[in-house]
Structures are given as C-alpha cells and as structure tokens.
Write an enzyme that holds these catalytic residues in place. Structure first.
Site, PDB file in Angstrom:
ATOM      1  N   CYS A   4       0.841  -1.196   0.000  1.00 24.15           N
ATOM      2  CA  CYS A   4       0.000   0.000   0.000  1.00 24.15           C
ATOM      3  C   CYS A   4       0.878   1.249   0.000  1.00 24.15           C
ATOM      4  O   CYS A   4       1.737   1.426   0.872  1.00 24.15           O
ATOM      5  CB  CYS A   4      -0.910  -0.010   1.234  1.00 24.15           C
ATOM      6  SG  CYS A   4      -1.730   1.556   1.530  1.00 24.15           S
ATOM      7  N   CYS A   7       0.675   3.312   3.235  1.00 25.42           N
ATOM      8  CA  CYS A   7       1.424   2.675   4.327  1.00 25.42           C
ATOM      9  C   CYS A   7       2.914   2.962   4.169  1.00 25.42           C
ATOM     10  O   CYS A   7       3.612   3.233   5.154  1.00 25.42           O
ATOM     11  CB  CYS A   7       1.181   1.163   4.344  1.00 25.42           C
ATOM     12  SG  CYS A   7      -0.401   0.683   5.077  1.00 25.42           S
ATOM     13  N   HIS A  46      -3.722   0.733   8.651  1.00 25.52           N
ATOM     14  CA  HIS A  46      -4.308   0.535   7.318  1.00 25.52           C
ATOM     15  C   HIS A  46      -5.788   0.182   7.432  1.00 25.52           C
ATOM     16  O   HIS A  46      -6.146  -0.871   7.966  1.00 25.52           O
ATOM     17  CB  HIS A  46      -3.575  -0.572   6.553  1.00 25.52           C
ATOM     18  CG  HIS A  46      -4.149  -0.778   5.179  1.00 25.52           C
ATOM     19  ND1 HIS A  46      -3.670  -0.099   4.073  1.00 25.52           N
ATOM     20  CD2 HIS A  46      -5.190  -1.524   4.744  1.00 25.52           C
ATOM     21  CE1 HIS A  46      -4.394  -0.441   3.020  1.00 25.52           C
ATOM     22  NE2 HIS A  46      -5.323  -1.316   3.397  1.00 25.52           N
ATOM     23  N   ASN A  87     -13.336  10.233  -0.567  1.00 26.93           N
ATOM     24  CA  ASN A  87     -13.826   9.497  -1.726  1.00 26.93           C
ATOM     25  C   ASN A  87     -13.950   8.025  -1.338  1.00 26.93           C
ATOM     26  O   ASN A  87     -13.019   7.461  -0.757  1.00 26.93           O
ATOM     27  CB  ASN A  87     -12.851   9.651  -2.896  1.00 26.93           C
ATOM     28  CG  ASN A  87     -12.753  11.099  -3.355  1.00 26.93           C
ATOM     29  OD1 ASN A  87     -13.735  11.823  -3.339  1.00 26.93           O
ATOM     30  ND2 ASN A  87     -11.562  11.521  -3.749  1.00 26.93           N
ATOM     31  N   GLY A  93     -14.808   7.841  -6.566  1.00 29.40           N
ATOM     32  CA  GLY A  93     -13.550   8.330  -7.141  1.00 29.40           C
ATOM     33  C   GLY A  93     -12.327   7.945  -6.328  1.00 29.40           C
ATOM     34  O   GLY A  93     -11.274   8.560  -6.462  1.00 29.40           O
ATOM     35  N   HIS A  98      -6.344   3.199   0.957  1.00 37.32           N
ATOM     36  CA  HIS A  98      -5.965   3.389   2.368  1.00 37.32           C
ATOM     37  C   HIS A  98      -6.709   4.655   2.750  1.00 37.32           C
ATOM     38  O   HIS A  98      -6.479   5.721   2.146  1.00 37.32           O
ATOM     39  CB  HIS A  98      -4.444   3.544   2.484  1.00 37.32           C
ATOM     40  CG  HIS A  98      -3.927   3.788   3.881  1.00 37.32           C
ATOM     41  ND1 HIS A  98      -2.895   3.053   4.443  1.00 37.32           N
ATOM     42  CD2 HIS A  98      -4.284   4.702   4.821  1.00 37.32           C
ATOM     43  CE1 HIS A  98      -2.647   3.500   5.672  1.00 37.32           C
ATOM     44  NE2 HIS A  98      -3.476   4.511   5.918  1.00 37.32           N
ATOM     45  N   HIS A 100      -8.233   7.990   3.536  1.00 38.46           N
ATOM     46  CA  HIS A 100      -7.612   9.315   3.639  1.00 38.46           C
ATOM     47  C   HIS A 100      -8.690  10.370   3.518  1.00 38.46           C
ATOM     48  O   HIS A 100      -9.652  10.212   2.772  1.00 38.46           O
ATOM     49  CB  HIS A 100      -6.534   9.508   2.570  1.00 38.46           C
ATOM     50  CG  HIS A 100      -6.981   9.199   1.177  1.00 38.46           C
ATOM     51  ND1 HIS A 100      -7.080   7.913   0.698  1.00 38.46           N
ATOM     52  CD2 HIS A 100      -7.376  10.006   0.164  1.00 38.46           C
ATOM     53  CE1 HIS A 100      -7.502   7.945  -0.552  1.00 38.46           C
ATOM     54  NE2 HIS A 100      -7.698   9.206  -0.910  1.00 38.46           N
ATOM     55  N   HIS A 102      -9.270  14.262   2.467  1.00 33.28           N
ATOM     56  CA  HIS A 102      -8.676  15.406   1.775  1.00 33.28           C
ATOM     57  C   HIS A 102      -9.049  16.681   2.535  1.00 33.28           C
ATOM     58  O   HIS A 102     -10.220  16.871   2.892  1.00 33.28           O
ATOM     59  CB  HIS A 102      -9.242  15.546   0.356  1.00 33.28           C
ATOM     60  CG  HIS A 102      -8.942  14.391  -0.559  1.00 33.28           C
ATOM     61  ND1 HIS A 102      -7.973  14.460  -1.549  1.00 33.28           N
ATOM     62  CD2 HIS A 102      -9.485  13.148  -0.669  1.00 33.28           C
ATOM     63  CE1 HIS A 102      -7.946  13.317  -2.215  1.00 33.28           C
ATOM     64  NE2 HIS A 102      -8.862  12.496  -1.707  1.00 33.28           N
TER      65      HIS A 102
HETATM   66  P1  AMP Z   1      -8.445   9.418  -3.908  1.00 31.46           P
HETATM   67  O1  AMP Z   1      -8.975   9.665  -5.292  1.00 31.46           O
HETATM   68  O2  AMP Z   1      -9.367   9.969  -2.857  1.00 31.46           O
HETATM   69  O3  AMP Z   1      -8.052   7.977  -3.675  1.00 31.46           O
HETATM   70  O4  AMP Z   1      -7.149  10.323  -3.791  1.00 31.46           O
HETATM   71  C1  AMP Z   1      -5.852   9.869  -3.862  1.00 31.46           C
HETATM   72  C2  AMP Z   1      -4.975  11.097  -3.807  1.00 31.46           C
HETATM   73  O5  AMP Z   1      -3.656  10.699  -3.509  1.00 31.46           O
HETATM   74  C3  AMP Z   1      -4.939  11.898  -5.124  1.00 31.46           C
HETATM   75  O6  AMP Z   1      -5.367  13.233  -4.890  1.00 31.46           O
HETATM   76  C4  AMP Z   1      -3.456  11.851  -5.511  1.00 31.46           C
HETATM   77  O7  AMP Z   1      -3.000  13.042  -6.097  1.00 31.46           O
HETATM   78  C5  AMP Z   1      -2.773  11.563  -4.175  1.00 31.46           C
HETATM   79  N1  AMP Z   1      -1.494  10.894  -4.252  1.00 31.46           N
HETATM   80  C6  AMP Z   1      -1.187   9.775  -4.965  1.00 31.46           C
HETATM   81  N2  AMP Z   1       0.103   9.424  -4.768  1.00 31.46           N
HETATM   82  C7  AMP Z   1       0.605  10.329  -3.886  1.00 31.46           C
HETATM   83  C8  AMP Z   1       1.891  10.515  -3.288  1.00 31.46           C
HETATM   84  N3  AMP Z   1       2.913   9.687  -3.539  1.00 31.46           N
HETATM   85  N4  AMP Z   1       2.067  11.565  -2.463  1.00 31.46           N
HETATM   86  C9  AMP Z   1       1.046  12.413  -2.213  1.00 31.46           C
HETATM   87  N5  AMP Z   1      -0.188  12.289  -2.730  1.00 31.46           N
HETATM   88  C10 AMP Z   1      -0.402  11.258  -3.569  1.00 31.46           C
HETATM   89 ZN    ZN Z   2      -2.169   1.258   3.764  1.00 28.73          ZN
END
Ligand code: AMP
Ligand code: ZN
Length: 116
Positions: A4, A7, A46, A87, A93, A98, A100, A102
């Site tokens: 992941c 992670c 996780h 999301n 989307g 994992h 998160h 925003h």
């Molecule tokens: P989601 O669509 O809610 O799964 O959002 C995933 C988010 O993770 C997107 O806004 C990506 O730009 C962000 N993202 C993906 N890889 C990384 C990374 N290595 N560092 C920071 N953000 C990331």
């Molecule tokens: Zn994870």
C-alpha cells in the site's frame, strides 16, 4: 499492508511533504494539488475505505478530526473555511485504498450538483 502506497508514506519508505504527524495520524501534501492547499490526512493503521471503519476505529476517526482542526488552524484557513472530502470506492472516485481525508483550502468553493 506491504504493497500500500500510503502505508509506505506513513513508514517514510516513500517521501512526502509531511504537514503533521502523531502516534495515530500522518498528514502530507497531495502530490497533485486540486486547490492552493491540498493535504491528505491518513490513519497510520491501514483501513481500506470509509466503509471499513469499525466501532473500534471511531476514536481513531476522532483523531483524524482533531488533526484536521489543528492543521487548518495552523494554516490559517480554519476561520475562512475549507473543505473535507472522503472518496469512497469506485463511484466515489477513490484511487488509493488506504483511508484518507482530503483537506482542500486556500480558495472559495461552491457546492455544485454536477461539480467535480
Ligand atoms: P483518492 O482519489 O481519494 O483515492 O485520492 C488519492 C490522492 O492521492 C490523489 O489526490 C493523488 O493526487 C494523491 N497521491 C497519490 N500518490 C501520492 C503521493 N505519492 N504523495 C502524495 N499524494 C499522492
Ligand atoms: Zn495502507
């Protein structure tokens, strides 16, 4: 989970621009910001999706809320306002599985039915 990406970010195996960290939470700048301020707040544990938060995890989700309040206050957007977004799964989307949250800020948003 070993494969992941978030992670790995939490364990600092993949670099990120860390904004806040405590025992439970890790927060870092989104690599493709969709607003002047775009931060991701993740539990270190996780959890795949919002759907997978159990009763046991409610205190952990409380820690996410506290982290969001601290980060937005420190960045001076708590009073002017910001958006929090989770999301969930395909139609939500979600790209990274994992959990998160925003934080989007630094500009005004409109809530539009067909908006992105
Ligand atoms: P989601 O669509 O809610 O799964 O959002 C995933 C988010 O993770 C997107 O806004 C990506 O730009 C962000 N993202 C993906 N890889 C990384 C990374 N290595 N560092 C920071 N953000 C990331
Ligand atoms: Zn994870």
């Amino acid at each position: 989970m070993s494969d992941c990406i978030f992670c790995k970010i939490v364990k600092r195996e993949i670099p990120s621009e860390v904004v806040y960290e405590n025992e439970f939470i890790f927060a870092f700048k989104d690599i493709h910001p969709k607003a002047p301020i775009h931060i991701l707040v993740v539990p270190k544990k996780h959890i795949s999706t919002f759907n997978d938060i159990t009763s046991e995890d409610i205190p952990l989700y409380g820690e996410i809320i506290k982290a969001i309040q601290k980060i937005t206050k420190d960045l001076n957007i708590a009073d002017s306002g910001y958006r929090v977004l989770v999301n969930v799964n395909k139609d939500g989307g979600q790209v990274i599985y994992h959990l998160h949250v925003h934080i989007l800020g630094g500009k005004p948003f409109k809530f539009e039915e067909k908006g992105e």
